[in-house]
Motif scaffolding. Structure first.
Motif, PDB file in Angstrom:
ATOM      1  N   PRO A   1       4.933  -8.510  -3.655  1.00 31.36           N
ATOM      2  CA  PRO A   1       4.596  -9.512  -3.995  1.00 31.36           C
ATOM      3  C   PRO A   1       5.304  -9.925  -5.150  1.00 31.36           C
ATOM      4  O   PRO A   1       5.443 -10.818  -5.637  1.00 31.36           O
ATOM      5  CB  PRO A   1       3.010  -9.668  -3.967  1.00 31.36           C
ATOM      6  CG  PRO A   1       3.045  -7.307  -4.387  1.00 31.36           C
ATOM      7  CD  PRO A   1       4.051  -7.315  -2.905  1.00 31.36           C
TER       8      PRO A   1
ATOM      9  N   THR B   1       4.033 -15.531  -0.421  1.00 32.65           N
ATOM     10  CA  THR B   1       4.190 -14.009  -1.274  1.00 32.65           C
ATOM     11  C   THR B   1       2.826 -14.083  -0.067  1.00 32.65           C
ATOM     12  O   THR B   1       3.438 -12.570   0.259  1.00 32.65           O
ATOM     13  CB  THR B   1       3.794 -14.235  -2.355  1.00 32.65           C
ATOM     14  OG1 THR B   1       4.678 -14.475  -3.216  1.00 32.65           O
ATOM     15  CG2 THR B   1       3.427 -13.036  -2.662  1.00 32.65           C
TER      16      THR B   1
ATOM     17  N   SER C   1       2.811 -10.446   2.726  1.00 32.26           N
ATOM     18  CA  SER C   1       1.757  -9.777   2.827  1.00 32.26           C
ATOM     19  C   SER C   1       1.493  -9.401   4.217  1.00 32.26           C
ATOM     20  O   SER C   1       0.772  -8.335   4.684  1.00 32.26           O
ATOM     21  CB  SER C   1       0.263 -10.045   1.810  1.00 32.26           C
ATOM     22  OG  SER C   1      -1.153  -9.082   1.679  1.00 32.26           O
TER      23      SER C   1
END
Length: 399
Positions: free
Chosen positions: A27, A40, A44
C-alpha cells in the motif's frame, strides 16, 4: 531429531515475516507511485482475494503433490515474483496493471505453501517427540511473534530503504524459507494415492468437513469472529483512538498489547495445555478473546484500563489456534488433511472484507458506542457453541 522441527519453525517464521513486509510495503508503494487511495484499495483486493481462491481450491493439489514439495515450490515462486516487482520498477518500469497481476499471482501461489506447512506439522512433531499441544502452540507462537516483530520492523525499513526495496527483502525471505524446508526438513509420510481426480478429491474434502459437525461448528465460529475482528481492528479501534482518546498512538498501543498478550498466551498454553480441559479452555478463551476488549471500549473506560483488558483478551486468544490445530490433526484423515484445512482457511478469510464494511456502516448509522455494544453481543453469541452443543463434547475426547 528435533533439529528438523526447529528448522521448520524457522522457515515458517521467515515466510510470515515476508508476508508482513509485503502487506505493509505494497500500500505504501502504491500510494507513493500513484497517489491514489482507490488504486491502493484495489491493490489490497488483489492481495486478499487470491488467498480465498487458493485456500479453497489449492489444498487438494497439496494433498496430491505432497507437503514438502508444495512448500518448497510455493516459496520459490512467491520469492521470485516478489523479487520481480522491485526489479521491474528499477529497470524497465512497472505498470499498475502488471503490479496487480503480480500481486494476484504472488498470493495465489503463497497460500498452498502455508497450507502445506500447517499440514506437515503433526508428522514433524511426532518425529521430534514433541507433544501436539506444544507443537501447535510453537507453530502459532512463531506466526504471532513474527507478525508482531515484522510489522514495526517493516515500518522502519520503509523509511530507511523504501517500500520497493522492502519487497526485495520480502522475496529473499521466501527463498530462504524454501532453502530451509528443502535442505533441512525431511519428507513426511506420503499421502495415500486413492485419487478420484481433482474434482473428486475436492468434493471428498468438502464432504468430510460438512459431515464433521464439530469442525463445521468451529469453522463457523472462526468465520464470524474473523469478520468481527476485522471490523474492530481496521475501523472501530481507529475511530476509538480518534474520537474517544484523541491520540492516534492509542490505535497502535491497543493493537500492540493484543498481539503481545496473544504471544504470551500461546507460550503458556504450550507449556500447560496438555493438563487443561480442552473444551472448557477453548470456550472460555474464545469468550474472553472477544467480549472484554470490545465491551471496555463501549463503556468508555479509562485508557489504561482498556489497555490492560485488551492484553488479557490477547492472552486468552493465544490458546485458540493451538486447540483448533489439535482438533484438525486429530480428526482429519492424512489423505484429506491439506484440502480440508484449505477449505477451513478459505472460509475463515471469506468474511473478513465484510467486517470492515459492516463496522464502518454501523458506526456511521448508530454511532461508535452502539456499534461496539452490537459487536460485543455477537461475540457473546458466537462463543456459545462449546458450552451448548452436544457435538463439542467430543473435543474432550480428542486426546
Amino acid at each position: 531429531m528435533r533439529r528438523p522441527f526447529i528448522t521448520f519453525l524457522a522457515a515458517n517464521a521467515l515466510s510470515v515475516t515476508g508476508n508482513i513486509f509485503s502487506i505493509l510495503a505494497v500500500p505504501w508503494f502504491v500510494l507513493e507511485t500513484t497517489g491514489s487511495a482507490v488504486l491502493t484499495g484495489l491493490a489490497s483486493f488483489a492481495t486478499t482475494f487470491p488467498i480465498v481462491i487458493s485456500a479453497a481450491f489449492g489444498g487438494t493439489l497439496v494433498d496430491r503433490f505432497g507437503y514438502r514439495l508444495t512448500s518448497v515450490v510455493s516459496d520459490l515462486v512467491s520469492g521470485l515474483i516478489a523479487l520481480a516487482v522491485p526489479a521491474l520498477f528499477l529497470t524497465t518500469g512497472l505498470s499498475y496493471p502488471l503490479l496487480l497481476l503480480m500481486l494476484f499471482l504472488r498470493w495465489l501461489v503463497t497460500t498452498p505453501g502455508e497450507t502445506a506447512r500447517k499440514a506437515m506439522l503433526p508428522d514433524l512433531s511426532l518425529a521430534a517427540g514433541v507433544r501436539i499441544e506444544r507443537a501447535t502452540a510453537a507453530y502459532d507462537g512463531v506466526c504471532r511473534g513474527a507478525a508482531m516483530v515484522g510489522a514495526p520492523l517493516a515500518g522502519v525499513l520503509i523509511l530507511w530503504i523504501g517500500p520497493h526495496l522492502l519487497l526485495f527483502v520480502d522475496g529473499v525471505s521466501f527463498l530462504l524459507s524454501a532453502l530451509l524446508i528443502g535442505a533441512g526438513v525431511p519428507r513426511v509420510r506420503r499421502n495415500a494415492r486413492d485419487s478420484a481426480g481433482y474434482l473428486g478429491d475436492l468434493r471428498a474434502g468438502l464432504s468430510f468437513l460438512w459431515q464433521d459437525r464439530l469442525q463445521l461448528s468451529a469453522t463457523a465460529m472462526v468465520v464470524v469472529v474473523n469478520l468481527l475482528d476485522t471490523g474492530v481492528t481496521q475501523v472501530l479501534l481507529a475511530l476509538y483512538a480518534r474520537e474517544v482518546v484523541g491520540d492516534p498512538r492509542a490505535f497502535g498501543l491497543l493493537t500492540g498489547v493484543l498481539g503481545a498478550g496473544a504471544v504470551a498466551g500461546t507460550i503458556v498454553y504450550g507449556a500447560a495445555g496438555e493438563r487443561l480441559p480442552m473444551r472448557l479452555t477453548y470456550g472460555l478463551c474464545f469468550l474472553l478473546a472477544g467480549v472484554p476488549r470490545v465491551l471496555v471500549l463501549a463503556l468508555d473506560a479509562p485508557f489504561p484500563v482498556a489497555l490492560a483488558v485488551t492484553a488479557l483478551s490477547g492472552f486468552a486468544a493465544g490458546a485458540i489456534n493451538p486447540i483448533l490445530g489439535i482438533l484438525q490433526y486429530d480428526r482429519i484423515p492424512v489423505r484429506l488433511r491439506a484440502r480440508v484445512i484449505g477449505a477451513m482457511t478459505a472460509a475463515a478469510y471469506a468474511g473478513m472484507p465484510v467486517g470492515g464494511l459492516l463496522a464502518g456502516s454501523l458506526s456511521t448509522l448508530t454511532g461508535l458506542d452502539v456499534t461496539l455494544l452490537m459487536f460485543t453481543s455477537v461475540y457473546v453469541l458466537i462463543s456459545a457453541p462449546p458450552f451448548v452443543f452436544r457435538a463439542w463434547r467430543e473435543l474432550d475426547r480428542s486426546r
